[in-house]
Scaffold this active site. Structure first.
Site, mmCIF file in Angstrom:
data_model
loop_
_atom_site.group_PDB
_atom_site.id
_atom_site.type_symbol
_atom_site.label_atom_id
_atom_site.label_comp_id
_atom_site.label_asym_id
_atom_site.label_seq_id
_atom_site.Cartn_x
_atom_site.Cartn_y
_atom_site.Cartn_z
ATOM 1 N N GLY A 54 25.760 24.503 10.151
ATOM 2 C CA GLY A 54 25.012 23.787 11.171
ATOM 3 C C GLY A 54 23.749 24.502 11.576
ATOM 4 C CB SER A 55 20.354 23.308 12.381
ATOM 5 O OG SER A 55 20.056 22.951 11.052
ATOM 6 N N GLY A 56 20.750 25.533 14.397
ATOM 7 C CA GLY A 56 20.856 26.077 15.746
ATOM 8 C C GLY A 56 21.217 27.542 15.783
ATOM 9 C CG HIS A 57 24.209 28.907 14.167
ATOM 10 N ND1 HIS A 57 24.690 28.986 15.458
ATOM 11 C CD2 HIS A 57 24.960 27.954 13.543
ATOM 12 C CE1 HIS A 57 25.691 28.128 15.604
ATOM 13 N NE2 HIS A 57 25.868 27.487 14.458
ATOM 14 C CE LYS A 105 28.100 29.932 10.232
ATOM 15 N NZ LYS A 105 27.362 29.087 9.263
ATOM 16 C CG ASP A 110 30.298 25.162 7.894
ATOM 17 O OD1 ASP A 110 29.880 24.019 8.186
ATOM 18 O OD2 ASP A 110 29.790 26.199 8.347
ATOM 19 C CG HIS A 219 29.538 26.183 16.724
ATOM 20 N ND1 HIS A 219 30.400 26.930 15.963
ATOM 21 C CD2 HIS A 219 28.610 25.687 15.864
ATOM 22 C CE1 HIS A 219 30.027 26.883 14.695
ATOM 23 N NE2 HIS A 219 28.951 26.147 14.613
#
Length: 333
Positions: A54-57, A105, A110, A219
């Site tokens: 996921g994006s945001g990391h 991860k 995922d 998250h």
């Protein structure tokens, strides 16, 4: 909610356009499905190393695409796994007869989607394998996972495995090395404030002005416990103890220490915490021989830090020190 965005639904694609504009010498970006590959991909005769999530990391994973690290990264929507077709597109763009290793991860989406992509690649005659990282010592199971979460240890794993592939190691050796790193890296995080996912428009959890969430996930998943706010010495000692006692690490160990900002913690506080951690480890006879400090695996604008320890040996040290040239990690070039 105040963020520098346009349409929340377009934030990932627009961010990728900025990455491409800033680092066109290092990466190229494909859209629909989104994936980022080395500018010189595919590299003939080399095992491809691919990761994503996921994006945001950021800068994980897109900021680590380049020579000596990842051949491709697959960004999903914010805090959401990329789809199998996006992973498969990254595999197709980078993978030859040497095969590929997928660094995954440990989050349920995922794991499932990367495994599906590996099966699709196998049907095309490619040798694609997966290694799952689960370095978070905070909780045994969490909102997004069965088993421990994959967190800060992903950064040294991608660097070390990428260096092994760059020096010409075969897929069997690269996979075995990745599993060895997973077995000796541990992490824990703490949050002082929550992140706000753009399409949600509100903080992902509530945290009082005088509370910390100890053992937070990347998250915003719950941690071990909610504790009263405490000074840095006590907080970092709590974190070091949790990590050291899990493997366990002990007197005489050489380690890499990653002190990571979760996004909003400034360098002054991150370095302050790092200095305390180094002192506490030295008191236990644990030698910090390599270190990395800064925002390397974040949770949007979450305020907080994480600590990652990797037990080092001569080979891992050599691979960590090997040249790397990516948008967010570079030395030796």
């Amino acid at each position: 909610m105040k963020k520098i965005i346009n349409d929340p639904a377009a934030v990932v694609a627009e961010s990728l356009r900025g990455l491409e504009a800033a680092h066109a010498d290092l990466v190229r970006v494909a859209y629909d499905p989104n994936h980022v590959v080395r500018a010189d991909a595919p590299v003939s005769g080399k095992v491809a190393v691919i990761s994503g999530g996921g994006s945001g990391h950021e800068p994980l994973h897109t900021g680590f695409v380049g020579a000596g690290m990842l051949d491709a990264a697959v960004p999903g929507p914010v805090f959401t796994s990329p789809t199998p077709d996006a992973v498969q597109a990254a595999v197709s763009a980078t993978t030859g007869q040497a095969g590929a290793l997928l660094v995954v991860k440990n989050y349920t989406g995922d794991v499932l989607n990367f495994e599906t992509a590996a099966e699709l690649a196998a049907a095309e005659g490619l040798d694609v394998r997966s290694v799952v990282i689960d370095d978070d010592v905070a909780v045994a199971d969490s909102t997004f996972t069965a088993g421990r979460r994959g967190v800060g240890g992903t950064v040294p794993l991608e660097k070390i495995v990428g260096a092994a592939a760059a020096r010409g190691d075969g897929l069997d050796a690269v996979e075995a090395l990745a599993r060895r790193v997973v077995g000796q890296v541990r992490s824990i995080g703490v949050a002082l404030s929550p992140p706000t996912v753009p399409h949600a428009g509100e903080p992902s959890f509530d945290l009082g002005a005088d509370e910390f969430e100890f053992g937070i996930g990347i998250h915003g998943e719950p941690g071990r416990e909610r504790i009263p706010a405490e000074q840095a010495d006590a907080l970092v000692e709590r974190m070091v103890t949790a990590v050291v006692e899990d493997l366990p690490f002990g007197d005489g160990d050489d380690v890499l220490l990653l002190t990571n900002s979760m996004g909003a913690t400034p360098p002054m506080e991150t370095y302050l915490a790092h200095g305390i951690a180094e002192r506490l480890l030295a008191d236990r006879g644990i030698r910090v021989t390599r270190r990395l400090v800064g925002p390397y695996i974040t949770s949007l604008e979450m305020q907080g830090i994480s600590l990652t320890l990797l037990r080092m040996d001569d080979e891992l040290t050599e691979l960590w020190d090997a040249p790397v040239h990516t948008p967010s990690l570079r030395w030796g070039v």
